[in-house]
Motif scaffolding. Sequence first.
Motif, mmCIF file in Angstrom:
data_model
loop_
_atom_site.group_PDB
_atom_site.id
_atom_site.type_symbol
_atom_site.label_atom_id
_atom_site.label_comp_id
_atom_site.label_asym_id
_atom_site.label_seq_id
_atom_site.Cartn_x
_atom_site.Cartn_y
_atom_site.Cartn_z
ATOM 1 N N VAL A 7 0.885 -1.221 0.032
ATOM 2 C CA VAL A 7 0.034 0.063 -0.211
ATOM 3 C C VAL A 7 0.838 1.211 -0.045
ATOM 4 O O VAL A 7 1.708 1.451 0.824
ATOM 5 N N THR A 8 0.800 2.002 -0.997
ATOM 6 C CA THR A 8 1.860 3.094 -1.299
ATOM 7 C C THR A 8 0.908 4.586 -1.407
ATOM 8 O O THR A 8 -0.280 4.510 -1.410
ATOM 9 N N LYS A 26 -2.849 5.685 3.716
ATOM 10 C CA LYS A 26 -2.317 4.455 3.847
ATOM 11 C C LYS A 26 -2.589 3.899 5.114
ATOM 12 O O LYS A 26 -3.216 2.792 5.361
ATOM 13 N N THR A 27 -2.060 4.554 6.312
ATOM 14 C CA THR A 27 -2.377 4.001 7.604
ATOM 15 C C THR A 27 -3.777 4.112 7.923
ATOM 16 O O THR A 27 -4.133 2.896 8.784
ATOM 17 N N ASP A 47 4.489 -2.100 8.902
ATOM 18 C CA ASP A 47 4.188 -0.903 8.484
ATOM 19 C C ASP A 47 5.764 -0.277 8.403
ATOM 20 O O ASP A 47 6.604 -0.208 9.206
ATOM 21 N N ILE A 83 3.018 -1.355 4.336
ATOM 22 C CA ILE A 83 2.962 -0.063 3.832
ATOM 23 C C ILE A 83 4.499 0.311 3.545
ATOM 24 O O ILE A 83 5.124 0.250 4.567
ATOM 25 N N ASP A 86 -2.096 1.998 -4.785
ATOM 26 C CA ASP A 86 -1.453 3.376 -4.452
ATOM 27 C C ASP A 86 -2.634 4.586 -4.302
ATOM 28 O O ASP A 86 -3.545 4.725 -4.994
#
Length: 829
Positions: free
Chosen positions: A528-529, A536-537, A744, A775, A790
């Motif tokens: 996840v970018t 993302k978080t 993470d 991430i 993304d």
Amino acid sequence: MNKQPENIEIYHARTHNLKDVSLHIPLHRQVAITGVSGSGKSSLAMGVLYSEGSRRYLEGLSAFARRKIHQAERADVERIDFLPPALALRQRPPVPGRRSTVGTMTELYNLVRLIYSRLGTHRCPRGHQVPPSMKAIFDETCVCPVCGAHFNLPSAESFSFNSAEGACPDCGGLGERAEVDPTLVVPDPELTLEQGAVASWRAAGRGYTVRLAALLGVRLDVPWKKLTDHERDIVLNGPETRRPLIFHNRKTGEEYPITFTYDNAVEAVRKSLAGDRNQTRYARMRKFLSVRPCETCGGLRLRREALQTTVAGKSIAEVTGMSLSRLDQLAAALPEALPVSVREVAGKLSAGLRDGLKPLLDLGVGYLTLDRQGNTLSTGERQRLELSMMAGGRSTGVLYILDEPSVGLHPANVDGLKQLMRKMVANGNSLIVVDHNLDIIRNGDYMIEMGPGAGDRGGTVVARGTPHEIAGEGRTLTGRYLSGSRKVIVRQPQPVSAKDEWLRIAVRSRHNLHHLTAGFPLRRMTAVTGVSGAGKTALVFDCLVPALKKALGRKNPPDFIESLKGFEHIRRVVRVDATPIGRNARSTPATYTGLFDGIRRLFAGTDAARKRHWSSSMFSFNVKGGRCEACEGRGEMLLDMQYLPEQRVRCPHCNGTRYRPETLEVKYKGKSIADVLRMSVDEALRFFTDQPDLADQLETLHDVGLGYLLLGEATPGLSGGEAQRIKLAGELKRRHTDTLYVLDEPSTGLHVHDIEVLLGVLDKLMQLGATIILIDHDPDVIANCDYVLDLGPGGGSKGGRIIAEGTPAQVAASPASLTGKYLPGHGRL
């Protein structure tokens, strides 16, 4: 005329694993120090240069301070010449307190307060608006042009929530109030009062209150949920009442009355918190408190009078609630929005505000607001705020040491970081950058590569010169990555198809995510970018993980989740992040992994220990017995520096071993317990080769690339990447089918070669049936994943959307993806 020195000269440095290092480091240049994890980078940068540079600066203080400094432990180096005063940006800046905000941490709020006091439209005592003029600017008092009322003009302090002059009187400028929550004092309505339904009475040490409640008419043998409203009201809101209780003396048989005061369940908490500030008691009672916005100021922290002043039609609360990007636009337009008479002053103040905002915008945190609480910021965000302060300090002649400044930065924001570092050097400073980002290394004037390996296989300078020279030679590990002759290609990406099993989530609204649907292929590795603040978080840790945990517990999903599908294929969710392991020096790799239990049992089984009737606890540094009591088994002591930060020094009683001399007399295979704690994982693996259980645990640490770690080093000092790999090591021996690992930023603090090791570990988990969602910003990590989501296109309100998804190659080909632009040339792309 004497020539100015051009280099810092280091002679025979032996701090930590440095092997008699002598070298020169150019002054007034940007110098990168690199190498694999554990190679000695931080030992050279922080343990030698920063330690000595800051110590020499402090030696210029009072005689008392100098005496204290001389008691502190010096860097193990024979001599350093031409070392400037040093300041460091650490990888993990401290978490600020509740009163800190982005505005106070960057000191931009000081300028905003000045703007409001000098250029604001204030209100007279009768409510009339008084616009700014050159006379508001210079005078302390004002006459209302409408009613003629005289009043004092507000100062900058009038807009500070950290001063009595500006803070809301009810919450003291915190913007929130902690109040006892009646629903928390009775957490389990199935229990009776006899069974301890009122948790606050037990926590406050007032068990007798249950008997007083019975005297007031409350039944003790009926579950809380079945008590009448009147009974529950007595428990929660009953008035303070004095009643005698009869106590029986078992020895004499006598009975005697003692009068007690009845405090209801809520009042018991209030009185406990109002007493002496015993930290243990406070921690025990705070679980009954709910924090709510202050009703008086609405969470805005300031007095009503401060909120009435406006600049360009906006209150100070509105301005501090804007994103930094929007604030920059407002500052640019500010002079034209004010009367002609004050535009010159407004221009200077707005220019100063924009100068302070620029480095923050360059570093990609334009989505933050000045009123954002400091303790809600991520590690990377806190670090960038500190970096912007360093860059804006306009100092000269300082040695700045930056430890992993690229942590949490999207590749698009690295350009802003490079500009900032160049500005610091242009101001006449020297810059030492410990980083693994190849783009940052290439941007330097000079580089030093430590190695060749980690731990006892590191500690030497394997290359030094310009990045171009070292890349051209291609002799060293980093040099080969710089030249492109070596790439991170670890795993063969697995195909992803719509026919595969997927985990899908639909989010109603959470932070900057609105009506978002996302899918994650099971038994695949998904990245996840997106830029900082893209969501993302919010998607992974604030939505997906909580929803999964609720679903696995057969509970309804949180209100902000619309739907969750595919969770029936997940049995277990493991979160692996970069948070430090343990809180202090008592936590070590040996204790965290459980290795130390087995090691202590071995020592307790020796003949010497048996003769003394010692159990394994005698070899623990966490309990009384065999540990050194002077330092309580820490191996170090805190040195009070009065108004300066405390200094940690080696305990002079045990010389840092943590143990009493008698404990160290007991040997296993010729080694004391302190000797074992000084071993690296790889040394211990060879030492305990005849102990299968210990060897098995040590081998997993070796397999994740942590063979250089010392068994007894403090885990809070480990890098984020090291902390993650220690956590992953414990997972390699488990069953992984239907397990979801959520990571993470696993590339934090890792050299490119260490990223290869990490990806190898993750691939092992994949082969055992695990699903991985991570991430990350590192193009090498992303390019080795099977699938990419993304988010963006920007941060904050400009983010929260999936702008590209698919294989790394598909994302790289997407014109909408900013991340995709940085993927070609990495992995197999």
